[in-house]
Design an enzyme around this catalytic site. Structure first.
Site, PDB file in Angstrom:
ATOM      1  N   SER A   1     -11.375  33.217   5.304  1.00  0.00           N
ATOM      2  CA  SER A   1     -11.323  32.030   6.177  1.00  0.00           C
ATOM      3  C   SER A   1     -12.708  31.438   6.383  1.00  0.00           C
ATOM      4  O   SER A   1     -12.881  30.511   7.167  1.00  0.00           O
ATOM      5  CB  SER A   1     -10.719  32.404   7.534  1.00  0.00           C
ATOM      6  OG  SER A   1     -11.429  33.487   8.115  1.00  0.00           O
TER       7      SER A   1
ATOM      8  N   HIS B   1      10.093  -6.426  24.562  1.00  0.00           N
ATOM      9  CA  HIS B   1      10.811  -6.569  23.286  1.00  0.00           C
ATOM     10  C   HIS B   1      10.026  -7.419  22.285  1.00  0.00           C
ATOM     11  O   HIS B   1      10.616  -8.057  21.413  1.00  0.00           O
ATOM     12  CB  HIS B   1      12.199  -7.203  23.470  1.00  0.00           C
ATOM     13  CG  HIS B   1      13.014  -6.596  24.557  1.00  0.00           C
ATOM     14  ND1 HIS B   1      13.909  -5.567  24.348  1.00  0.00           N
ATOM     15  CD2 HIS B   1      13.039  -6.852  25.889  1.00  0.00           C
ATOM     16  CE1 HIS B   1      14.466  -5.236  25.493  1.00  0.00           C
ATOM     17  NE2 HIS B   1      13.953  -5.992  26.454  1.00  0.00           N
TER      18      HIS B   1
ATOM     19  N   SER C   1     -10.579  -7.597   1.216  1.00  0.00           N
ATOM     20  CA  SER C   1      -9.681  -7.150   0.159  1.00  0.00           C
ATOM     21  C   SER C   1     -10.421  -7.268  -1.164  1.00  0.00           C
ATOM     22  O   SER C   1     -11.276  -8.125  -1.333  1.00  0.00           O
ATOM     23  CB  SER C   1      -8.438  -8.039   0.156  1.00  0.00           C
ATOM     24  OG  SER C   1      -7.862  -8.070  -1.132  1.00  0.00           O
TER      25      SER C   1
ATOM     26  N   GLU D   1      -5.906   0.329  11.834  1.00  0.00           N
ATOM     27  CA  GLU D   1      -4.816   0.892  11.025  1.00  0.00           C
ATOM     28  C   GLU D   1      -5.030   2.378  10.770  1.00  0.00           C
ATOM     29  O   GLU D   1      -4.085   3.167  10.775  1.00  0.00           O
ATOM     30  CB  GLU D   1      -4.715   0.147   9.693  1.00  0.00           C
ATOM     31  CG  GLU D   1      -4.178  -1.267   9.861  1.00  0.00           C
ATOM     32  CD  GLU D   1      -4.262  -2.044   8.551  1.00  0.00           C
ATOM     33  OE1 GLU D   1      -3.253  -2.125   7.860  1.00  0.00           O
ATOM     34  OE2 GLU D   1      -5.345  -2.554   8.237  1.00  0.00           O
TER      35      GLU D   1
ATOM     36  N   LYS E   1      -9.142 -12.408   3.075  1.00  0.00           N
ATOM     37  CA  LYS E   1      -8.735 -11.334   3.990  1.00  0.00           C
ATOM     38  C   LYS E   1      -9.848 -10.771   4.848  1.00  0.00           C
ATOM     39  O   LYS E   1     -10.989 -10.651   4.425  1.00  0.00           O
ATOM     40  CB  LYS E   1      -8.138 -10.179   3.174  1.00  0.00           C
ATOM     41  CG  LYS E   1      -6.880 -10.575   2.428  1.00  0.00           C
ATOM     42  CD  LYS E   1      -5.673 -10.423   3.281  1.00  0.00           C
ATOM     43  CE  LYS E   1      -5.021  -9.105   2.928  1.00  0.00           C
ATOM     44  NZ  LYS E   1      -3.853  -8.853   3.703  1.00  0.00           N
TER      45      LYS E   1
END
Ligand code: ARG
Length: 458
Positions: free
Chosen positions: A23, A156, A277, A290, A283
């Site tokens: 470990s 909602h 992007s 995220e 973008k």
């Protein structure tokens, strides 16, 4: 090389078995906690007359030197050792000779590893609480900036009633304050010392567990030796607190992702916390938010992995328990990174107040106030609700908002309508009327901000 535990067996194992069993590649991060625990253990052994003062002195000096050499980089951790506990003891014995072999008197790796994780997690808990306080402080400052910025409040994900952006932000401040409490609370149960439980049954030596506990900053000791070496509930509790905190950050992230979209355009993230992007030049992606949302799933997985590992284990120590560390460390690392990034993202976030207001104007979010207006003039709420609903339907058909309808039209629905209705449905007035404690009025939000600031000072 034969293992330190060679005895009953010759201690010679297959390489693949060693790799599987070891470990050290994940527990080496606890070297400092391990050495600190050992120094105090040596002190206890000599105080109790179990080893001589000279031996304790040699052990302490040897351990301190190992710690210094590890921190300075002069000593590298040998990844072929089974775990960090074995590594430290091996180097100590190589350096100071046979006295090094006395360190493990009245101790087992079972209580040693339990001790190390408790010390490690206690430190991480304090770090997380400090980071959380910083984040709450940033959120509160933002809320102060935007305490009179109108925003549509949603239920909602449909526009519901006008609130302020400050009020919305303070909702998260309150959630995160509870997270702080959860970590502090979990720390109390974590902060009991397992050292001296030994392998499982305690020891025949005249040890002083409370001395060790006190020297290591614990509030007390685990009162049952089997419990002390068997349970990892403090890890599960810590990871539950991490999971709940991440759930909060994830919801906040989701809103930031929505708000920064072209469809909402409520907030503008700093370039420093967005990405582009590789193909679409237009973008500006909210990757940080995220990723926080994404990593939430990962820490839920960590918690579930630990709970599942523990659920079928007989008392006391089982090697399965070595599996506790990777998930608990992963949760620690993940939440700490997320908190740091999130705080920077919030600090540099700007609200697009005009767009928030425009969205608030278009959603008929003052329809409840229109109904309340009639109620205050004597109409029962249900009837007022129905009339307001019909007026909204009329507006939708005519592509108008409530503020634009002339009084004559209102009068067709009820003779109770007078010119003062326009003030009652003004969005800022709607906000300011919500004076109930905890409500969205500017004064109420100010009170919330002051409350949180007071708590943060403590
Ligand atoms: N590396 C082990 C762990 O992390 C240390 C405890 C080993 N104890 C034992 N009895 N094999 O769990």
């Amino acid at each position: 090389m034969a293992k330190m535990w060679a005895g009953r067996t010759d201690g010679v194992t297959e390489k693949i078995a060693d790799d599987f069993n070891s470990s050290i590649h994940f527990d080496s991060r606890m070297y400092r906690q391990d050495i600190t625990g050992s120094i105090i253990h040596a002190a206890m052994l000599s105080k109790q007359g179990i080893i001589s003062e000279a031996d304790a002195d040699a052990l302490t000096k040897g351990l301190e030197a190992i710690l210094a050499d590890l921190e300075s980089g002069t000593l590298q951790i040998d990844m072929s050792c089974e775990d960090i506990h074995m590594f430290v003891e091996q180097v100590l014995t190589e350096r100071i000779g046979d006295t090094g072999k006395k360190l493990h008197t009245a101790r087992s790796r079972n209580d040693q590893v339990a001790l190390d994780i408790r010390i490690y997690l206690r430190e991480k808990t304090d770090e997380i609480v400090a980071l959380l306080k910083e984040l709450v402080s940033e959120i509160t400052d933002k809320a102060d900036t935007y305490k009179d910025t109108i925003l549509p409040g949603y239920t909602h994900l449909q526009r519901a009633q006008p609130i302020t952006f400050g009020h919305h932000l303070m909702a998260y401040a309150m959630m995160l304050l509870r997270d702080i409490e959860r970590f502090k609370d979990c720390r109390k149960r974590m902060n009991l010392s397992p050292i001296g439980c030994c392998a499982l049954a305690g020891t025949t030596y005249n040890t002083d567990r409370r001395f060790e506990a006190e020297r290591l900053g614990f509030d007390g000791i685990c009162l049952n030796s089997l419990d002390g070496v068997s349970d990892r509930d403090f890890c599960a509790e810590f990871m539950s607190a991490v999971a709940i905190l991440m759930m909060h950050l994830s919801r906040f992230s989701e809103e930031i992702i929505l708000w920064s979209s072209w469809e909402f355009k409520f907030v503008e993230l700093s370039d420093a916390y967005t990405t582009g992007s590789s193909i679409m030049p237009q973008k500006k992606n909210p990757d940080m938010a995220e990723l926080v949302r994404g990593k939430t799933g990962r820490v839920y997985g960590d918690l579930l992995a630990l709970l599942t590992t523990l659920k079928g284990l007989p008392l006391a120590y089982n090697k399965d328990m070595q599996e506790d560390k990777e998930s608990v460390f992963d949760s620690c690392d993940t939440v700490i990174m997320c908190l740091k990034v999130f705080t920077g993202m919030i600090k540099t976030l700007k609200a697009n107040t005009e767009n928030m207001k425009r969205a608030a104007q278009k959603g008929f979010i003052n329809a409840t106030d229109l109904a309340d207006y009639l109620v205050k003039k004597g109409m029962p709420f249900r009837s007022a609700y129905k009339i307001s609903g019909s007026i909204v339907a009329y507006c939708i058909e005519k592509d108008k908002v409530l503020e634009e309808l002339p009084l004559e039209v209102y009068k067709e629905y009820s003779p109770l309508f007078e010119n003062d209705l326009y003030n009652e449905i003004d969005l800022m007035v709607c906000v300011e009327k919500r004076v109930s404690e905890g409500g969205t009025s500017v004064d109420s939000v100010k009170a919330q901000i002051n409350y949180v600031k007071e708590i943060l000072k403590k």
